[in-house]
Scaffold this motif. Structure first.
Motif, PDB file in Angstrom:
ATOM      1  N   ASP A 197       0.837  -1.195   0.000  1.00 18.82           N
ATOM      2  CA  ASP A 197       0.000   0.000   0.000  1.00 18.82           C
ATOM      3  C   ASP A 197       0.874   1.248   0.000  1.00 18.82           C
ATOM      4  N   GLU A 198       0.255   2.396   0.146  1.00 17.93           N
ATOM      5  CA  GLU A 198       0.980   3.665   0.085  1.00 17.93           C
ATOM      6  C   GLU A 198       1.458   4.139   1.449  1.00 17.93           C
ATOM      7  N   ASP A 199       1.278   3.322   2.489  1.00 12.93           N
ATOM      8  CA  ASP A 199       1.586   3.762   3.847  1.00 12.93           C
ATOM      9  C   ASP A 199       3.050   4.160   4.025  1.00 12.93           C
ATOM     10  N   TYR A 200       3.930   3.566   3.228  1.00 11.70           N
ATOM     11  CA  TYR A 200       5.357   3.916   3.291  1.00 11.70           C
ATOM     12  C   TYR A 200       5.560   5.420   3.191  1.00 11.70           C
ATOM     13  N   TYR A 201       4.808   6.084   2.333  1.00  8.44           N
ATOM     14  CA  TYR A 201       5.007   7.512   2.106  1.00  8.44           C
ATOM     15  C   TYR A 201       4.588   8.334   3.326  1.00  8.44           C
ATOM     16  N   SER A 202       3.600   7.862   4.054  1.00 10.82           N
ATOM     17  CA  SER A 202       3.222   8.535   5.300  1.00 10.82           C
ATOM     18  C   SER A 202       4.330   8.397   6.335  1.00 10.82           C
ATOM     19  N   VAL A 203       4.952   7.219   6.362  1.00 10.28           N
ATOM     20  CA  VAL A 203       6.065   6.978   7.274  1.00 10.28           C
ATOM     21  C   VAL A 203       7.228   7.919   6.960  1.00 10.28           C
ATOM     22  N   VAL A 204       7.565   8.029   5.682  1.00  7.12           N
ATOM     23  CA  VAL A 204       8.665   8.899   5.265  1.00  7.12           C
ATOM     24  C   VAL A 204       8.348  10.359   5.597  1.00  7.12           C
ATOM     25  N   LEU A 205       7.120  10.767   5.354  1.00  4.75           N
ATOM     26  CA  LEU A 205       6.731  12.153   5.611  1.00  4.75           C
ATOM     27  C   LEU A 205       6.828  12.478   7.102  1.00  4.75           C
ATOM     28  N   LYS A 206       6.633  11.480   7.943  1.00  4.76           N
ATOM     29  CA  LYS A 206       6.753  11.660   9.393  1.00  4.76           C
ATOM     30  C   LYS A 206       8.216  11.587   9.860  1.00  4.76           C
ATOM     31  N   ARG A 207       9.129  11.430   8.909  1.00  2.18           N
ATOM     32  CA  ARG A 207      10.569  11.298   9.186  1.00  2.18           C
ATOM     33  C   ARG A 207      10.871  10.029   9.981  1.00  2.18           C
ATOM     34  N   ARG A 208      10.150   8.960   9.619  1.00  9.48           N
ATOM     35  CA  ARG A 208      10.344   7.680  10.286  1.00  9.48           C
ATOM     36  C   ARG A 208      10.757   6.572   9.320  1.00  9.48           C
ATOM     37  N   GLY A 209      11.222   6.953   8.150  1.00  8.36           N
ATOM     38  CA  GLY A 209      11.749   5.966   7.221  1.00  8.36           C
ATOM     39  C   GLY A 209      12.962   5.292   7.831  1.00  8.36           C
ATOM     40  N   LEU A 210      13.098   3.991   7.633  1.00  6.22           N
ATOM     41  CA  LEU A 210      14.144   3.240   8.318  1.00  6.22           C
ATOM     42  C   LEU A 210      15.547   3.625   7.861  1.00  6.22           C
TER      43      LEU A 210
END
Length: 270
Positions: A197-210
């Motif tokens: 899904d697109e949830d990865y982009y929400s994670v990145v936007l929150k500055r929580r990309g691994l």
């Protein structure tokens, strides 16, 4: 899940030589192969490709390459976890060369900055939008704690943490990953790592990309805009974009005609 991560993250744009199935080859006493290169040590699911090859060889020996099987499995695995479907052009042949060191020099590193990422994708004929789109493959899969240890514990050599990482998220990561941990696995997209899904982009936007390479997407006008679009529009165009980029990626470094071979066993050169 392991096979899905394998086909998404290492299909073509993560393969040094392109779509020639070289990542499937086993190491020998004379050569350390790609699958044993440091960036590939968390890969799983090779047995699924091997099983598919065995079945295909029984029906039509010497016709279908491991590279084509990998391309098809990539598409089908993603569809099985609610991802998109795309046409897969066939006719690839298998490469005969697989060198572990190339996984270090030719693959986009998890600590790469946006300039390095753009250059590496461009070298494969992929544009900046493709970079943003294909990074979305991090919506599934896992990585070892060791990949982010420096980012968490010693980013500049002074015992600090990468400032691009949400400081409120750091304690949680540190509670899972200790500085010398080389075995624990982390989800790339916590809470949604088993669904495409697109949830990865929400994670990145929150500055929580691994990875640092995930955070780097916010450092370019085009990739940042794409991250925000997908996060805020609930992935309105993500599936179609991913289909298009995967088709492009599937044409990278393809061997045809008399080049390469059709391997009898995906893990062994004929």
């Amino acid at each position: 899940m392991h096979i899905t991560r394998f086909v998404i993250l290492l299909f073509c744009h993560r393969l040094p030589k392109g779509c020639d199935g070289s990542v499937l080859i086993n190491s020998t006493s004379n050569n350390q192969a790609e699958k044993d290169g440091p960036p590939n040590l968390s890969l799983r699911g090779f047995q699924v490709i091997d099983a598919a090859k065995t079945a295909v060889e029984a029906a039509c020996p010497g016709v279908v390459s491991c590279a084509d099987i990998l391309a098809l499995v990539a598409r089908d695995a993603i569809q099985q976890i609610k991802g998109p479907f795309w046409p897969v052009p066939l006719g690839r042949r298998d490469g005969r060369v697989s060198i572990a060191s190339e996984s270090l020099t030719q693959l986009p590193a998890p600590f790469a900055n946006i300039t390095q990422l753009k250059a590496q994708f461009a070298s494969k004929g992929l544009n900046v939008k493709d970079l943003a789109v294909l990074s979305g493959g991090h919506t599934v899969g896992v990585s070892h704690c060791s990949t982010i240890a420096t980012r968490l514990y010693n980013f500049t050599g002074k015992g600090d943490t990468d400032p691009s990482l949400d400081p409120r998220y750091v304690p949680k990561l540190k509670s899972i990953c200790f500085p010398t941990d080389k075995t624990t696995l982390l989800s790339m997209d916590p809470g949604s790592s088993k669904t495409f899904d697109e949830d990865y982009y929400s994670v990145v936007l929150k500055r929580r990309g691994l990875f640092e390479s995930d955070a780097a997407l916010l450092n370019d006008k085009i990739t940042s805009a794409y991250v925000k679009l997908q996060a805020q529009s609930h992935g309105k165009t993500f599936f179609k974009d991913f289909q298009d980029s995967m088709v492009k990626m599937g044409k990278i470094g393809v061997l045809t005609g008399k080049a390469g071979e059709i391997r009898r066993h995906c893990a062994v050169i004929n």
